[in-house]
Design a protein around this motif. Structure first.
Motif, PDB file in Angstrom:
ATOM      1  N   ARG A  52     -93.463-116.218  99.701  1.00 53.10           N
ATOM      2  CA  ARG A  52     -93.467-115.439 100.948  1.00 53.10           C
ATOM      3  C   ARG A  52     -93.726-116.335 102.158  1.00 53.10           C
ATOM      4  NH1 ARG A  52     -97.676-112.553  99.732  1.00 53.10           N
ATOM      5  NH2 ARG A  52     -99.029-114.172 100.559  1.00 53.10           N
ATOM      6  N   ASP A  53     -94.718-117.221 102.041  1.00 58.84           N
ATOM      7  CA  ASP A  53     -95.078-118.085 103.151  1.00 58.84           C
ATOM      8  C   ASP A  53     -94.012-119.153 103.397  1.00 58.84           C
ATOM      9  OD1 ASP A  53     -97.513-116.683 103.452  1.00 58.84           O
ATOM     10  OD2 ASP A  53     -98.462-117.925 101.923  1.00 58.84           O
ATOM     11  N   CYS A  58     -89.334-121.446 106.485  1.00 63.28           N
ATOM     12  CA  CYS A  58     -87.927-121.857 106.489  1.00 63.28           C
ATOM     13  C   CYS A  58     -87.104-120.998 107.435  1.00 63.28           C
ATOM     14  CB  CYS A  58     -87.350-121.812 105.075  1.00 63.28           C
ATOM     15  SG  CYS A  58     -88.058-123.056 103.970  1.00 63.28           S
ATOM     16  N   ASP A  59     -87.384-119.709 107.464  1.00 62.45           N
ATOM     17  CA  ASP A  59     -86.675-118.800 108.364  1.00 62.45           C
ATOM     18  C   ASP A  59     -86.940-119.169 109.824  1.00 62.45           C
ATOM     19  OD1 ASP A  59     -85.068-116.365 108.820  1.00 62.45           O
ATOM     20  OD2 ASP A  59     -86.942-115.580 109.646  1.00 62.45           O
ATOM     21  N   LEU A  60     -88.186-119.489 110.141  1.00 57.38           N
ATOM     22  CA  LEU A  60     -88.504-119.857 111.520  1.00 57.38           C
ATOM     23  C   LEU A  60     -87.853-121.183 111.900  1.00 57.38           C
ATOM     24  CD1 LEU A  60     -89.825-119.265 114.177  1.00 57.38           C
ATOM     25  CD2 LEU A  60     -91.997-120.111 113.262  1.00 57.38           C
ATOM     26  N   ASP A  83     -88.762-131.653 100.378  1.00 61.83           N
ATOM     27  CA  ASP A  83     -88.052-130.981  99.283  1.00 61.83           C
ATOM     28  C   ASP A  83     -88.051-129.463  99.388  1.00 61.83           C
ATOM     29  OD1 ASP A  83     -87.807-133.570  98.418  1.00 61.83           O
ATOM     30  OD2 ASP A  83     -88.991-133.324  96.606  1.00 61.83           O
ATOM     31  N   HIS A  84     -89.225-128.857  99.572  1.00 56.47           N
ATOM     32  CA  HIS A  84     -89.285-127.390  99.579  1.00 56.47           C
ATOM     33  C   HIS A  84     -88.553-126.805 100.792  1.00 56.47           C
ATOM     34  CE1 HIS A  84     -92.839-129.195 101.316  1.00 56.47           C
ATOM     35  NE2 HIS A  84     -93.315-128.066 101.777  1.00 56.47           N
ATOM     36  N   PHE A  85     -88.571-127.515 101.924  1.00 58.68           N
ATOM     37  CA  PHE A  85     -87.839-127.031 103.095  1.00 58.68           C
ATOM     38  C   PHE A  85     -86.331-127.197 102.909  1.00 58.68           C
ATOM     39  CE2 PHE A  85     -91.998-128.287 104.919  1.00 58.68           C
ATOM     40  CZ  PHE A  85     -92.423-127.014 105.237  1.00 58.68           C
ATOM     41  N   LEU A  91     -81.065-122.191 100.950  1.00 59.93           N
ATOM     42  CA  LEU A  91     -80.902-120.841 100.404  1.00 59.93           C
ATOM     43  C   LEU A  91     -80.743-119.800 101.507  1.00 59.93           C
ATOM     44  CD1 LEU A  91     -83.517-120.913  97.507  1.00 59.93           C
ATOM     45  CD2 LEU A  91     -81.062-120.488  97.256  1.00 59.93           C
ATOM     46  N   LEU A  92     -81.643-119.838 102.486  1.00 64.13           N
ATOM     47  CA  LEU A  92     -81.606-118.829 103.553  1.00 64.13           C
ATOM     48  C   LEU A  92     -80.392-118.983 104.457  1.00 64.13           C
ATOM     49  CD1 LEU A  92     -85.365-118.776 104.623  1.00 64.13           C
ATOM     50  CD2 LEU A  92     -84.135-117.007 103.355  1.00 64.13           C
ATOM     51  N   GLY A  93     -80.027-120.230 104.742  1.00 67.25           N
ATOM     52  CA  GLY A  93     -78.925-120.475 105.675  1.00 67.25           C
ATOM     53  C   GLY A  93     -77.591-120.683 105.011  1.00 67.25           C
TER      54      GLY A  93
END
Length: 196
Positions: A52-53, A58-60, A83-85, A91-93
């Motif tokens: 969630r965090d 990543c969305d921001l 890596d995590h970003f 995934l989001l974009g």
């Protein structure tokens, strides 16, 4: 850099997550990976260990870059801070991801950059977790630039100083730190802080 007002809620949410889950004030100064000393420890991996965090972060990051009309094809940076970003933003974009090794593997393909192939014509978003002097993001910058890819922007979760911002400005790369040392109310690092 302060995020635009329309992103204030997400910014404040992330700031609280970092403070609660990834920040420690230590009595004794300790040496950071950059060689600088600080009393303030920031662990972005622990802070964003829940999906969630990480999704909010990543969305921001995506929104900050998009707000300035910047488009990119691939996202990545130096392992492990990026890596995590890289994965979350991809995934989001719906973008490609890559990671830059600290050194070539020495076997197999012996590549410095893993994941999607980048090169001439690829627009790249550089990412990192916590920036102190900017050494990691600049190492990634150099590796990506060597492929012929175009670095269109860089974003980090936390910037502990002012050096990376200046370095990106010198390279004409728009830079978007989500949280700064002033947001956290801590002293900037990279200003000649000693161990004393």
């Amino acid at each position: 850099m302060t995020p635009p007002a329309e992103f204030a809620q997400e910014h404040d949410q992330l700031l609280e997550v970092v403070r609660a889950k990834g920040y420690q004030r230590r009595d004794e100064a300790f040496q950071l990976a950059s060689g600088e000393y600080s009393h303030d420890f920031i662990d972005a991996k622990a802070a964003l260990s829940h999906g969630r965090d990480l999704t909010v972060a990543c969305d921001l990051m995506l929104k900050l870059v998009a707000a300035d009309g910047i488009e990119f094809d691939a996202v990545g940076g130096l392992t492990m801070g990026a890596d995590h970003f890289s994965h979350g933003i991809a995934l989001l974009g719906q973008k490609h991801w890559f990671v830059v090794r600290k050194a070539p593997k020495g076997r197999g393909t012996n590549q410095l950059i893993e994941g999607t192939a980048i090169g001439q014509g690829t627009r790249v978003l550089l990412v990192d977790d916590v920036v102190t002097t900017g050494g990691s993001i600049l190492k990634a910058y150099d590796a990506v630039q060597a492929t012929g890819a175009q670095i269109v922007a860089a974003t980090t979760l936390v910037d502990r100083g002012d050096r990376a911002s200046r370095d990106m400005q010198d390279r004409d790369v728009p830079y978007y730190p989500v949280i700064t040392y002033s947001d956290l109310g801590i002293e900037p690092v990279g200003q000649g802080t000693s161990a004393a």
